[in-house]
Motif scaffolding. Structure first.
Motif, PDB file in Angstrom:
ATOM      1  N   LYS A   1      -0.058  -4.035  -3.158  1.00 48.91           N
ATOM      2  CA  LYS A   1      -1.217  -4.341  -4.318  1.00 48.91           C
ATOM      3  C   LYS A   1      -1.811  -4.090  -4.002  1.00 48.91           C
ATOM      4  CE  LYS A   1      -3.187  -8.806  -3.685  1.00 48.91           C
ATOM      5  NZ  LYS A   1      -4.845  -8.052  -4.282  1.00 48.91           N
ATOM      6  N   PRO A   2      -2.717  -3.150  -5.562  1.00 50.13           N
ATOM      7  CA  PRO A   2      -4.551  -2.774  -5.310  1.00 50.13           C
ATOM      8  C   PRO A   2      -5.363  -3.532  -5.626  1.00 50.13           C
ATOM      9  CG  PRO A   2      -2.614  -1.285  -7.511  1.00 50.13           C
ATOM     10  CD  PRO A   2      -1.958  -2.788  -6.570  1.00 50.13           C
ATOM     11  N   ASP A   3      -6.183  -3.530  -4.983  1.00 48.54           N
ATOM     12  CA  ASP A   3      -7.451  -4.203  -5.362  1.00 48.54           C
ATOM     13  C   ASP A   3      -7.848  -4.577  -6.346  1.00 48.54           C
ATOM     14  OD1 ASP A   3      -7.458  -3.181  -2.508  1.00 48.54           O
ATOM     15  OD2 ASP A   3      -9.640  -1.706  -3.268  1.00 48.54           O
ATOM     16  N   ASN A   4      -7.459  -4.097  -7.621  1.00 44.50           N
ATOM     17  CA  ASN A   4      -8.057  -5.049  -8.782  1.00 44.50           C
ATOM     18  C   ASN A   4      -7.014  -5.902  -9.462  1.00 44.50           C
ATOM     19  OD1 ASN A   4      -6.829  -2.622  -9.049  1.00 44.50           O
ATOM     20  ND2 ASN A   4      -7.767  -2.206 -11.271  1.00 44.50           N
ATOM     21  N   ILE A   5      -5.693  -5.733  -9.179  1.00 40.37           N
ATOM     22  CA  ILE A   5      -4.524  -6.470  -8.953  1.00 40.37           C
ATOM     23  C   ILE A   5      -4.779  -8.013  -8.213  1.00 40.37           C
ATOM     24  CG2 ILE A   5      -2.320  -7.157  -8.523  1.00 40.37           C
ATOM     25  CD1 ILE A   5      -2.647  -5.782 -11.758  1.00 40.37           C
ATOM     26  N   ASN A   6      -5.041  -9.001  -9.175  1.00 38.01           N
ATOM     27  CA  ASN A   6      -4.726 -10.609  -8.710  1.00 38.01           C
ATOM     28  C   ASN A   6      -2.673 -10.802  -9.026  1.00 38.01           C
ATOM     29  OD1 ASN A   6      -7.264 -11.237  -7.849  1.00 38.01           O
ATOM     30  ND2 ASN A   6      -8.291 -11.321 -10.861  1.00 38.01           N
ATOM     31  N   LEU A   7      -2.723 -11.145  -7.343  1.00 39.24           N
ATOM     32  CA  LEU A   7      -1.296 -11.662  -7.541  1.00 39.24           C
ATOM     33  C   LEU A   7      -1.018 -13.125  -6.991  1.00 39.24           C
ATOM     34  CD1 LEU A   7       1.976 -10.490  -7.929  1.00 39.24           C
ATOM     35  CD2 LEU A   7       1.604  -9.676  -6.117  1.00 39.24           C
ATOM     36  N   HIS A   8      -0.234 -14.011  -7.534  1.00 39.49           N
ATOM     37  CA  HIS A   8       0.159 -15.105  -7.633  1.00 39.49           C
ATOM     38  C   HIS A   8       1.104 -15.332  -7.774  1.00 39.49           C
ATOM     39  CE1 HIS A   8      -0.577 -19.577  -8.269  1.00 39.49           C
ATOM     40  NE2 HIS A   8       0.309 -20.030  -9.189  1.00 39.49           N
ATOM     41  N   PHE A   9       1.042 -15.932  -6.920  1.00 36.10           N
ATOM     42  CA  PHE A   9       3.345 -16.356  -6.390  1.00 36.10           C
ATOM     43  C   PHE A   9       3.741 -17.833  -7.589  1.00 36.10           C
ATOM     44  CE2 PHE A   9       2.790 -13.464  -3.778  1.00 36.10           C
ATOM     45  CZ  PHE A   9       3.935 -12.799  -2.922  1.00 36.10           C
ATOM     46  N   GLN A  10       4.373 -17.754  -7.861  1.00 34.84           N
ATOM     47  CA  GLN A  10       5.335 -18.954  -8.670  1.00 34.84           C
ATOM     48  C   GLN A  10       5.568 -20.076  -7.537  1.00 34.84           C
ATOM     49  OE1 GLN A  10       3.871 -20.439 -12.000  1.00 34.84           O
ATOM     50  NE2 GLN A  10       4.756 -22.468 -10.917  1.00 34.84           N
TER      51      GLN A  10
ATOM     52  N   GLU B   1      10.206   5.371   2.357  1.00 39.08           N
ATOM     53  CA  GLU B   1      10.621   5.105   0.957  1.00 39.08           C
ATOM     54  C   GLU B   1      10.716   4.191  -0.042  1.00 39.08           C
ATOM     55  OE1 GLU B   1      12.849   5.903   3.727  1.00 39.08           O
ATOM     56  OE2 GLU B   1      12.582   7.763   4.300  1.00 39.08           O
ATOM     57  N   ILE B   2      10.697   2.890   0.724  1.00 40.29           N
ATOM     58  CA  ILE B   2      10.697   1.773  -0.165  1.00 40.29           C
ATOM     59  C   ILE B   2       9.048   1.728  -0.351  1.00 40.29           C
ATOM     60  CG2 ILE B   2      10.487  -0.507  -0.098  1.00 40.29           C
ATOM     61  CD1 ILE B   2      13.127  -0.012   1.702  1.00 40.29           C
ATOM     62  N   HIS B   3       7.999   1.483   1.185  1.00 40.63           N
ATOM     63  CA  HIS B   3       6.787   2.012   0.889  1.00 40.63           C
ATOM     64  C   HIS B   3       6.785   2.631  -0.066  1.00 40.63           C
ATOM     65  CE1 HIS B   3       2.274   3.479   1.213  1.00 40.63           C
ATOM     66  NE2 HIS B   3       2.018   1.751   2.169  1.00 40.63           N
ATOM     67  N   SER B   4       6.783   4.088  -0.578  1.00 35.66           N
ATOM     68  CA  SER B   4       6.644   5.006  -2.087  1.00 35.66           C
ATOM     69  C   SER B   4       6.828   3.940  -3.248  1.00 35.66           C
ATOM     70  CB  SER B   4       6.974   6.323  -2.037  1.00 35.66           C
ATOM     71  OG  SER B   4       7.022   7.210  -2.811  1.00 35.66           O
ATOM     72  N   ARG B   5       8.206   3.540  -2.999  1.00 36.77           N
ATOM     73  CA  ARG B   5       8.998   3.124  -4.310  1.00 36.77           C
ATOM     74  C   ARG B   5       7.906   2.424  -4.924  1.00 36.77           C
ATOM     75  NH1 ARG B   5      14.145   3.361  -1.654  1.00 36.77           N
ATOM     76  NH2 ARG B   5      15.044   5.990  -2.347  1.00 36.77           N
ATOM     77  N   LEU B   6       7.703   1.293  -3.784  1.00 43.86           N
ATOM     78  CA  LEU B   6       6.518  -0.008  -4.210  1.00 43.86           C
ATOM     79  C   LEU B   6       5.299  -0.034  -4.812  1.00 43.86           C
ATOM     80  CD1 LEU B   6       7.555  -2.452  -1.343  1.00 43.86           C
ATOM     81  CD2 LEU B   6       8.544  -2.252  -3.998  1.00 43.86           C
ATOM     82  N   ARG B   7       4.919   1.265  -4.631  1.00 43.89           N
ATOM     83  CA  ARG B   7       3.624   2.056  -4.981  1.00 43.89           C
ATOM     84  C   ARG B   7       2.758   2.589  -5.965  1.00 43.89           C
ATOM     85  NH1 ARG B   7      -1.615   0.466  -2.043  1.00 43.89           N
ATOM     86  NH2 ARG B   7      -1.260   1.375   0.434  1.00 43.89           N
ATOM     87  N   ARG B   8       4.517   3.388  -6.147  1.00 45.24           N
ATOM     88  CA  ARG B   8       4.833   4.106  -7.953  1.00 45.24           C
ATOM     89  C   ARG B   8       5.047   2.677  -8.520  1.00 45.24           C
ATOM     90  NH1 ARG B   8       3.170   7.346 -11.053  1.00 45.24           N
ATOM     91  NH2 ARG B   8       4.924   7.858 -12.579  1.00 45.24           N
ATOM     92  N   LEU B   9       5.461   1.858  -8.306  1.00 44.96           N
ATOM     93  CA  LEU B   9       5.394   0.736  -8.929  1.00 44.96           C
ATOM     94  C   LEU B   9       4.396  -0.040  -9.348  1.00 44.96           C
ATOM     95  CD1 LEU B   9       6.847  -0.703 -10.988  1.00 44.96           C
ATOM     96  CD2 LEU B   9       8.180  -2.560  -8.785  1.00 44.96           C
ATOM     97  N   TRP B  10       3.167  -0.043  -8.876  1.00 48.44           N
ATOM     98  CA  TRP B  10       1.904  -0.511  -8.886  1.00 48.44           C
ATOM     99  C   TRP B  10       1.374  -0.060  -9.914  1.00 48.44           C
ATOM    100  CZ3 TRP B  10       0.919  -5.541  -9.500  1.00 48.44           C
ATOM    101  CH2 TRP B  10       1.267  -6.135  -8.460  1.00 48.44           C
ATOM    102  N   GLU B  11       1.859   1.747  -9.613  1.00 50.88           N
ATOM    103  CA  GLU B  11       0.758   2.529  -9.925  1.00 50.88           C
ATOM    104  C   GLU B  11       1.326   2.511 -11.676  1.00 50.88           C
ATOM    105  OE1 GLU B  11       1.882   5.988  -9.048  1.00 50.88           O
ATOM    106  OE2 GLU B  11       0.886   5.756  -6.884  1.00 50.88           O
ATOM    107  N   ILE B  12       3.027   2.546 -11.797  1.00 51.97           N
ATOM    108  CA  ILE B  12       3.321   2.611 -13.349  1.00 51.97           C
ATOM    109  C   ILE B  12       2.656   1.192 -13.709  1.00 51.97           C
ATOM    110  CG2 ILE B  12       4.666   2.673 -14.695  1.00 51.97           C
ATOM    111  CD1 ILE B  12       6.183   4.004 -12.422  1.00 51.97           C
TER     112      ILE B  12
END
Length: 192
Positions: free
Chosen positions: A31-40, A163-174
């Motif tokens: 996750k990017p630094d400016n994302i606070n991710l919380h798990f429900q 490949e998965i790393h790249s896909r997850l990073r791209r998802l965060w970018e979008i």
């Protein structure tokens, strides 16, 4: 613009070795630094939904609704059971139909299984009826040639797969670009 955005990660599986939960944990590592991710947590402890009990305070229901309200974005990763949405995720969603936390809420629903699509379509329909904004561009669909998970690998090991790393990073970018464009100006806080 807020300094950070709140993202709520929701797994539709209670399995300890859930690939959906593992995917969310891998996403958390990148996750990017400016994302606070919380798990429900606690969805398995929600009572079965009963409209007669909707206004009775129950800690798990209050926690779920508060975390939804605090979220600028929701990511729901859920498997398909018997061609349908899991009971745990359907029950959780039922608890928030009339209380309105999903109204105007942007939601990602990644489909991690190339062989499953019925529950994915059902989940999109449910959250859309509830007033959420389903984000197709932020909801990747795995294929056999472009997986989002590899069963048996830990979240750290998934992130080590280029490949998965790249896909997850791209998802965060979008997601981050979409959030920035939506510009939620009111800071929110998750329950802990």
């Amino acid at each position: 613009m807020p300094d950070a955005f709140n993202v709520l990660a929701v797994s539709g599986s209670l399995r300890q070795a859930s690939v959906n939960s593992n995917f969310l944990h891998a996403l958390a590592r990148l996750k990017p630094d400016n994302i606070n991710l919380h798990f429900q947590t606690g969805l398995g402890s929600l009572p079965l939904f009963n409209p007669d009990n909707e206004t009775i305070p129950v800690a798990e229901v209050t926690d779920w609704r508060s975390n939804l309200q605090a979220a600028d974005w929701v990511i729901i990763a859920s498997p398909e059971y018997a061609h349908g949405v899991t009971g745990v995720i359907k029950n959780a969603l039922d608890w928030s139909v009339s209380s309105g936390e999903f109204t105007d809420k942007p939601v990602s629903i990644p489909n991690l299984s190339p062989r499953a699509g019925i529950a994915h379509a059902q989940l999109i329909e449910i959250i859309t009826v509830m007033g959420a904004h389903y984000s197709e561009e932020c909801s990747p669909v795995a294929t056999l040639t472009e997986p989002l998970i590899i069963p048996g690998l830990s979240a750290a090991e998934l992130c080590d797969q280029p490949e998965i790393h790249s896909r997850l990073r791209r998802l965060w970018e979008i997601i981050l670009l979409t959030l920035t464009n939506r510009h939620h100006g009111v800071p929110r806080r998750f329950n802990h």
